[in-house]
Design an enzyme around this catalytic site. Sequence first.
Site, PDB file in Angstrom:
ATOM      1  N   GLU A 104       0.844  -1.194   0.000  1.00  0.00           N
ATOM      2  CA  GLU A 104       0.000   0.000   0.000  1.00  0.00           C
ATOM      3  C   GLU A 104       0.870   1.231   0.000  1.00  0.00           C
ATOM      4  O   GLU A 104       1.809   1.334   0.790  1.00  0.00           O
ATOM      5  CB  GLU A 104      -0.831   0.069   1.293  1.00  0.00           C
ATOM      6  CG  GLU A 104      -2.289  -0.268   1.201  1.00  0.00           C
ATOM      7  CD  GLU A 104      -2.960  -0.064   2.557  1.00  0.00           C
ATOM      8  OE1 GLU A 104      -3.280  -1.058   3.215  1.00  0.00           O
ATOM      9  OE2 GLU A 104      -3.130   1.096   2.946  1.00  0.00           O
ATOM     10  N   GLU A 143     -13.424   6.508  -1.953  1.00  0.00           N
ATOM     11  CA  GLU A 143     -14.402   5.726  -1.189  1.00  0.00           C
ATOM     12  C   GLU A 143     -15.120   6.644  -0.203  1.00  0.00           C
ATOM     13  O   GLU A 143     -14.549   7.063   0.802  1.00  0.00           O
ATOM     14  CB  GLU A 143     -13.708   4.568  -0.469  1.00  0.00           C
ATOM     15  CG  GLU A 143     -13.041   3.585  -1.437  1.00  0.00           C
ATOM     16  CD  GLU A 143     -12.210   2.533  -0.714  1.00  0.00           C
ATOM     17  OE1 GLU A 143     -12.792   1.694  -0.005  1.00  0.00           O
ATOM     18  OE2 GLU A 143     -10.968   2.575  -0.869  1.00  0.00           O
ATOM     19  N   LYS A 198     -15.485   5.995   3.905  1.00  0.00           N
ATOM     20  CA  LYS A 198     -14.346   5.785   4.797  1.00  0.00           C
ATOM     21  C   LYS A 198     -14.373   6.813   5.925  1.00  0.00           C
ATOM     22  O   LYS A 198     -14.587   8.011   5.686  1.00  0.00           O
ATOM     23  CB  LYS A 198     -13.021   5.879   4.031  1.00  0.00           C
ATOM     24  CG  LYS A 198     -12.802   4.731   3.047  1.00  0.00           C
ATOM     25  CD  LYS A 198     -11.334   4.542   2.743  1.00  0.00           C
ATOM     26  CE  LYS A 198     -10.622   3.934   3.919  1.00  0.00           C
ATOM     27  NZ  LYS A 198      -9.220   3.585   3.618  1.00  0.00           N
ATOM     28  N   GLU A 252      -8.985  10.784   3.674  1.00  0.00           N
ATOM     29  CA  GLU A 252      -9.167   9.333   3.644  1.00  0.00           C
ATOM     30  C   GLU A 252     -10.137   8.905   2.554  1.00  0.00           C
ATOM     31  O   GLU A 252     -10.086   7.774   2.070  1.00  0.00           O
ATOM     32  CB  GLU A 252      -9.664   8.833   5.002  1.00  0.00           C
ATOM     33  CG  GLU A 252      -8.642   8.922   6.115  1.00  0.00           C
ATOM     34  CD  GLU A 252      -7.513   7.913   5.960  1.00  0.00           C
ATOM     35  OE1 GLU A 252      -7.672   6.950   5.195  1.00  0.00           O
ATOM     36  OE2 GLU A 252      -6.458   8.091   6.601  1.00  0.00           O
TER      37      GLU A 252
END
Length: 385
Positions: free
Chosen positions: A268, A322, A325, A331
Amino acid sequence: MSKELISMLSSRLVAVISFFLALTLVKGFEGTIGVNYGTVANNLPPPAQVAHFLLESTVINRVRLFDANPEILRAFAHTGVAVTISVPNDQIPDLTKLNFAQQWVEDYIQPHTPATNIVRILVGNEVISTANKLLIVSLVTAMETLQTALVAASLDRRIQVSTPHSLGILSNSSPPSTGKFRQGYDTHVIKPLLSFLRDSNSPFMVNPYPFFDCSPDTLDYALFQPNAGVFDENTQLFYTNMLDAQLDAVFSAMKLLGFDDLEIVIAETGWPSMGDATQFGVDAKSAAEYNGNLMRHVTSGVGTPLMPNRTFETYIFALFNEDLKPGPTCERYFGLFRPDMTPVYDIGILRPTVAAAANKQHATCLLIITVGLLIIKNHGETLIL
């Protein structure tokens, strides 16, 4: 047909075949760059549409999932995309039991392989950083038990077992040559884990994020932009970007335990394109600079100062923005693409429009080769390339 004409046709066929092979071998970032496919959102396209999009419209041919969602696994069947799946952290204690591990393999792996190219199972995510004693003491045993279940199912040669770590596992990371694992975890957890990875030919996986470690003064250093750099007096090596320093700190810690031969995979890393007003360097330009430079760097073969002449299998976080989140605004904006699959910024992941033309060129080349060989064959000549 005259020999001169056959000779001319033969020469042109050689040229056409060479051109065809050259086009075939130009892969760009393929094979090394993957993406984290998170699903903490309520507006994402169906998995089948996502799989088709990645296959047909991008150079990405590796994905990492944060679970083992059957619908997503079915969507990637017969695509050839290398899929990494995950066991959630809360299932780690159960996974230490062989019957549970065998059932997990039977439920989540065997229905999908080999149609879906599952290449790796990650046991949890950043387990040591959770500080949950039950999870931490169960981690290596769970990995070993899962490996035993894969062996029993004759899948151990196809599928690796590993687990990703945050850089919080390091007690020291600067300068990179002094990198070491946190005391207590180093000998009781990490050393047995590294031994398992070596025995099973699996990589050590880390989640380095220069975004979370940089300051306004080190932003260029984090973004691979021109900067003053950092000099490690112990090794006399010079660092021009933060990612190299982070990776070399991990390498130094592994070397201290005698495991510098293991492959390191970046599970990641990424950069958000939007954030709160109080944050610096959080915009589409910075995200494009980081992820674009990252892709070029890890695929270049330059390596790092302590690990020269190598590439790094790397998974960018994340495929999509997203919207569900939790946490600060950033984020929810790590995605390379919006939910409608339009790019947030361009870093060369989308296949260029010339790809379609190249496909037509490939077909034309094959047709020319086929026709030429038939003509020569029909005139009783043998073509030797």
